[in-house]
Design a protein around this motif. Structure first.
Motif, mmCIF file in Angstrom:
data_model
loop_
_atom_site.group_PDB
_atom_site.id
_atom_site.type_symbol
_atom_site.label_atom_id
_atom_site.label_comp_id
_atom_site.label_asym_id
_atom_site.label_seq_id
_atom_site.Cartn_x
_atom_site.Cartn_y
_atom_site.Cartn_z
ATOM 1 N N UNK A 290 47.349 40.460 37.647
ATOM 2 C CA UNK A 290 47.135 41.549 38.730
ATOM 3 C C UNK A 290 45.688 41.198 39.271
ATOM 4 N N UNK A 291 44.553 41.159 38.468
ATOM 5 C CA UNK A 291 43.486 40.698 39.090
ATOM 6 C C UNK A 291 43.352 39.536 39.822
ATOM 7 N N UNK A 292 44.269 38.709 39.272
ATOM 8 C CA UNK A 292 44.184 37.273 39.729
ATOM 9 C C UNK A 292 44.827 37.083 41.239
ATOM 10 N N UNK A 293 45.925 38.045 41.235
ATOM 11 C CA UNK A 293 46.606 38.230 42.924
ATOM 12 C C UNK A 293 45.409 38.500 43.767
ATOM 13 N N UNK A 294 44.630 39.623 43.621
ATOM 14 C CA UNK A 294 43.744 39.922 44.261
ATOM 15 C C UNK A 294 42.603 38.950 44.709
ATOM 16 N N UNK A 295 42.294 38.227 43.361
ATOM 17 C CA UNK A 295 41.040 37.258 43.625
ATOM 18 C C UNK A 295 41.325 36.059 44.687
ATOM 19 N N UNK B 287 30.883 44.596 50.916
ATOM 20 C CA UNK B 287 31.787 45.646 51.410
ATOM 21 C C UNK B 287 33.342 45.041 51.441
ATOM 22 N N UNK B 288 33.507 43.671 51.534
ATOM 23 C CA UNK B 288 34.702 43.266 51.394
ATOM 24 C C UNK B 288 35.460 43.194 50.323
ATOM 25 N N UNK B 289 34.414 43.083 49.070
ATOM 26 C CA UNK B 289 35.063 43.186 47.721
ATOM 27 C C UNK B 289 35.454 44.624 47.744
ATOM 28 N N UNK B 290 34.528 45.755 48.054
ATOM 29 C CA UNK B 290 35.075 47.025 48.103
ATOM 30 C C UNK B 290 36.124 47.408 48.731
ATOM 31 N N UNK B 291 36.512 46.754 49.795
ATOM 32 C CA UNK B 291 37.749 46.860 50.702
ATOM 33 C C UNK B 291 39.008 46.346 49.931
ATOM 34 N N UNK B 292 38.586 45.308 49.052
ATOM 35 C CA UNK B 292 39.696 45.075 48.095
ATOM 36 C C UNK B 292 39.934 45.781 46.990
ATOM 37 N N UNK B 293 39.066 46.465 46.574
ATOM 38 C CA UNK B 293 38.888 47.196 45.317
ATOM 39 C C UNK B 293 38.862 46.534 44.086
ATOM 40 N N UNK B 294 37.854 45.536 44.477
ATOM 41 C CA UNK B 294 37.245 44.714 43.338
ATOM 42 C C UNK B 294 35.966 45.097 43.060
ATOM 43 N N UNK B 295 35.496 45.980 43.580
ATOM 44 C CA UNK B 295 33.989 46.640 43.504
ATOM 45 C C UNK B 295 34.134 48.204 43.620
ATOM 46 N N UNK B 296 33.412 49.023 43.040
ATOM 47 C CA UNK B 296 33.664 50.212 43.038
ATOM 48 C C UNK B 296 32.354 50.697 43.855
ATOM 49 N N UNK C 157 37.135 46.058 33.210
ATOM 50 C CA UNK C 157 37.807 44.959 32.837
ATOM 51 C C UNK C 157 37.784 44.071 34.328
ATOM 52 N N UNK C 158 37.573 44.716 35.511
ATOM 53 C CA UNK C 158 37.391 43.634 36.613
ATOM 54 C C UNK C 158 35.826 42.865 36.424
ATOM 55 N N UNK C 159 34.908 43.543 35.890
ATOM 56 C CA UNK C 159 33.627 42.768 35.467
ATOM 57 C C UNK C 159 33.983 41.622 34.541
ATOM 58 N N UNK C 160 34.671 41.964 33.613
ATOM 59 C CA UNK C 160 34.910 40.829 32.418
ATOM 60 C C UNK C 160 35.843 39.831 33.189
ATOM 61 N N UNK C 161 36.671 40.119 34.089
ATOM 62 C CA UNK C 161 37.544 39.040 34.687
ATOM 63 C C UNK C 161 36.650 38.184 35.718
ATOM 64 N N UNK C 162 35.775 38.989 36.310
ATOM 65 C CA UNK C 162 34.615 38.240 37.140
ATOM 66 C C UNK C 162 33.857 37.192 36.446
ATOM 67 N N UNK C 163 33.390 37.469 35.280
ATOM 68 C CA UNK C 163 32.619 36.592 34.422
ATOM 69 C C UNK C 163 33.505 35.554 34.013
ATOM 70 N N UNK C 164 34.826 35.786 33.802
ATOM 71 C CA UNK C 164 35.836 34.904 33.300
ATOM 72 C C UNK C 164 36.115 33.811 34.587
#
Length: 627
Positions: free
Chosen positions: A503-508, A551-560, A572-579
């Motif tokens: 799910x995270x990968x599809x947004x990334x 702002x672009x990451x917040x638009x995609x809901x990958x940042x709050x 969990x998104x932070x863990x995925x970003x580190x990965x």
């Protein structure tokens, strides 16, 4: 702003919605202060006797926004819409004279163009919407006059309007018929030739089938002086209508089954139901965006709301996956989506136009005035969505990982942002889905598990399935496994739709290259709060560019977004970003970011992690492979 508040009289319009409506994407830094200034000016204008410290009774502050407490009967646009709706109902019941009476009371409410010379995306959208309603009412009025034999009045009524709306074929059909019935056959045929020349020159197309059929019947003398023909023509919609042998109306029922154990979201469900009811009373389309991070439950909420409302939409319910973040295929284009929807409405394949404008026109013609409910799942962008929105008393529920601010500002969509579940709701969901485990007897361990899942419904459901199918694993072992490698553990083998990493990968994967790199670099950062200053240091760019990427990451809901220029990752998104940083970011780039961060540390900034901990390990607990 007065027009915005009046269009939603009695409702609270939040400041964010006002800003979107007035400024759209060009939001100045002083927007919030500007809203307060406009409110103060409006209050002085509409309540001149109100003291500066008095609350007032017309324009009030409430719940982070403002509400205009004005009866809808005092708003001419609402009165017009009500009279138009009454006319449509009376006409459907065969009460032509009653329908004409309602329209003759509605149309004089107009004095020039709605929202004339008023800037901003909301004014532009309302100007177009209200003009379309006005033209539809005028066409219905002209058609009613023709049915009563008042042909000469229609000629006078439509002559100027056809000149102002030269590409609207329905107006030209009505005027041709009125000229013919008034004994002016030559003028009617001349009007057709001019229409043909205009459409060829402006659009490169021929007149629609209804205009052509009317022209042929006039040429062949197959119409009598009342306009009656052996195959009597009917007024076309803007797109024309399908022959009866090419389309048989159906009542689609395509909603997928509901998710078991859907808990919470009572506030969001109530708000969406209220918005649909309010718009339904005004016979206008409800377009609601349900947005949020991957795995937060957007589709589940949309389907439960659709199920709640299904009985209010007797003409059918349609569901379409727009594949905005699909790992298997590209997002559907509007043209592809319309083809699927037209097939769902039982339109024969041979009758579906090849071009996007033709498909859009046919689709809207078929659905005009229909009470149909749509769920458009996993939307990608506004260009994909706009041709799919019908006119009339329909409801369109859209789920997306992007905020789509343009649809809110320009098209009047409502936006409902979903946050993760509350801690209490997370525990309730685990207890419901894994009833055989003593979830409530170890509250501290369960609280740790739900926190490590980030209170995301998808993650909690994966955990609940493991609790059910692996009885030998204790809650403490489960919490430890999540702590050591949540992303690996929450993968679901051979089911990408249920896997959190997928799910995270599809947004990334959908991010532009520069935004994706910022996402990876932020995954190296060890602080809780991310500012544009921190992001600029990590990416070696200006603060302005850093803020655009954030702002672009917040638009995609990958940042709050926390407000005041501050952001943070969902756990969990932070863990995925580190990965992703560990796997995708080149070592020299990581080293450079580390050096810049260490150089800034003396200024009070928190450094990068000295080493990114891999989450790609297998975890074995109680003899089971916990992946």
């Amino acid at each position: 702003m007065l027009g915005l508040l009046a269009s939603r009289a009695g409702d609270v319009v939040h400041i964010e919605e006002i800003i979107d409506a007035v400024w759209g994407s060009a939001v100045p830094r002083t927007a919030v202060n500007g809203v307060h200034t406009y409110v103060a000016g409006l209050r002085r204008a509409i309540e001149p006797g109100r003291g500066s410290r008095e609350s007032g009774g017309l324009l009030i502050s409430s719940g982070g926004g403002y509400s205009l407490r004005l009866p809808q009967e005092q708003i001419d646009a609402h009165v017009f819409a009500q009279l138009h709706a009454n006319a449509s109902r009376l006409r459907a019941e065969g009460e032509v004279r009653g329908a004409l009476d309602a329209l003759e009371r509605a149309l004089p409410l107009w004095h020039g163009e709605a929202f004339a010379n008023i800037p901003g995306p909301f004014a532009a959208m309302e100007r177009t919407r209200l003009q379309e309603l006005r033209l539809a009412a005028t066409e219905e009025w002209a058609d009613g006059l023709l049915s009563l034999g008042r042909h000469a009045e229609v000629v006078v009524l439509l002559a100027d309007l056809v000149a102002k709306e030269p590409l609207r074929e329905k107006l030209r059909w009505l005027l041709m018929m009125a000229l013919y019935r008034s004994g002016r056959r030559a003028d009617a045929l001349t009007l057709y030739r001019r229409t043909q020349d205009l459409l060829r020159d402006e659009l490169g197309i021929e007149p629609g089938p209804e205009l052509r059929a009317l022209h042929e019947q006039m040429l062949g003398g197959h119409l009598d002086t009342t306009g009656t023909a052996l195959n009597a023509p009917v007024p076309p919609t803007d797109a024309g209508e399908l022959p009866a042998d090419r389309w048989t109306p159906v009542r689609p029922a395509q909603l997928p089954p509901l998710t078991r154990g859907f808990l919470g979201r009572g506030t969001e469900r109530a708000r969406l139901s209220r918005l649909v009811a309010d718009d339904g009373a005004r016979r206008r389309t409800t377009m609601a965006l349900i947005t949020g991070a991957p795995g937060v439950g957007k589709s589940a909420l949309a389907l439960h709301v659709a199920s709640d409302l299904a009985d209010d939409f007797p003409d059918g319910q349609l569901f379409l996956d727009l594949c905005g973040t699909s790992p298997e295929r590209a997002p559907l284009s509007a043209r592809e989506a319309l083809a699927q929807l037209l097939r769902s409405l039982a339109v024969d394949e041979s009758a579906i136009p090849d071009d996007l404008p033709g498909r859009t026109a046919l689709y809207r013609s078929l659905l005009y005035g229909k009470r149909v409910l749509f769920v458009l799942d996993d939307a990608y962008d506004a260009e994909q969505l706009r041709p799919l929105i019908p006119q009339g008393p329909a409801c369109v529920l859209i789920t997306s990982r992007w905020r789509h601010s343009g649809l809110v500002a320009r098209d009047g969509a409502y936006r409902v942002e979903l946050a993760p579940l509350s801690p209490e709701e997370s525990v309730d969901l685990l207890a419901y889905l894994a009833p055989s485990r003593c979830v409530r007897e170890e509250p501290e361990t369960v609280e740790r598990i739900t926190r490590l899942c980030g209170h995301l419904p998808l993650a909690l459901r994966v955990v609940a399935e493991a609790l059910t199918t692996r009885p030998g694993t204790t809650l403490s072992q489960l919490a430890q496994a999540l702590d050591e490698g949540a992303m690996e553990w929450l993968d679901v083998v051979r089911d990408a739709a249920a896997s959190l990493r997928s799910a995270f990968s599809r947004s990334y994967r959908a991010l532009p290259a520069d935004v994706a790199q910022m996402f990876r670099l932020l995954g190296l950062y060890d602080g809780l709060v991310i500012t544009d200053d921190v992001a600029a240091t990590l990416a070696a760019c200006s603060r302005t560019r850093a803020r655009r990427l954030l702002d672009s990451l917040a638009e995609a809901h990958l940042l709050m977004e926390l407000g005041e220029g501050c952001f943070r990752f969902h756990e969990l998104i932070g863990v995925y970003a580190a990965e992703r940083a560990e796997r995708d970011e080149p070592a020299p780039s990581v080293d450079a970011a580390l050096a810049r961060s260490l150089q800034s540390y003396g200024k009070g900034r928190r450094p990068l992690r000295p080493m990114v901990q891999s989450s790609s390990k297998a975890h074995h607990l109680a003899g089971h492979d916990m992946r």
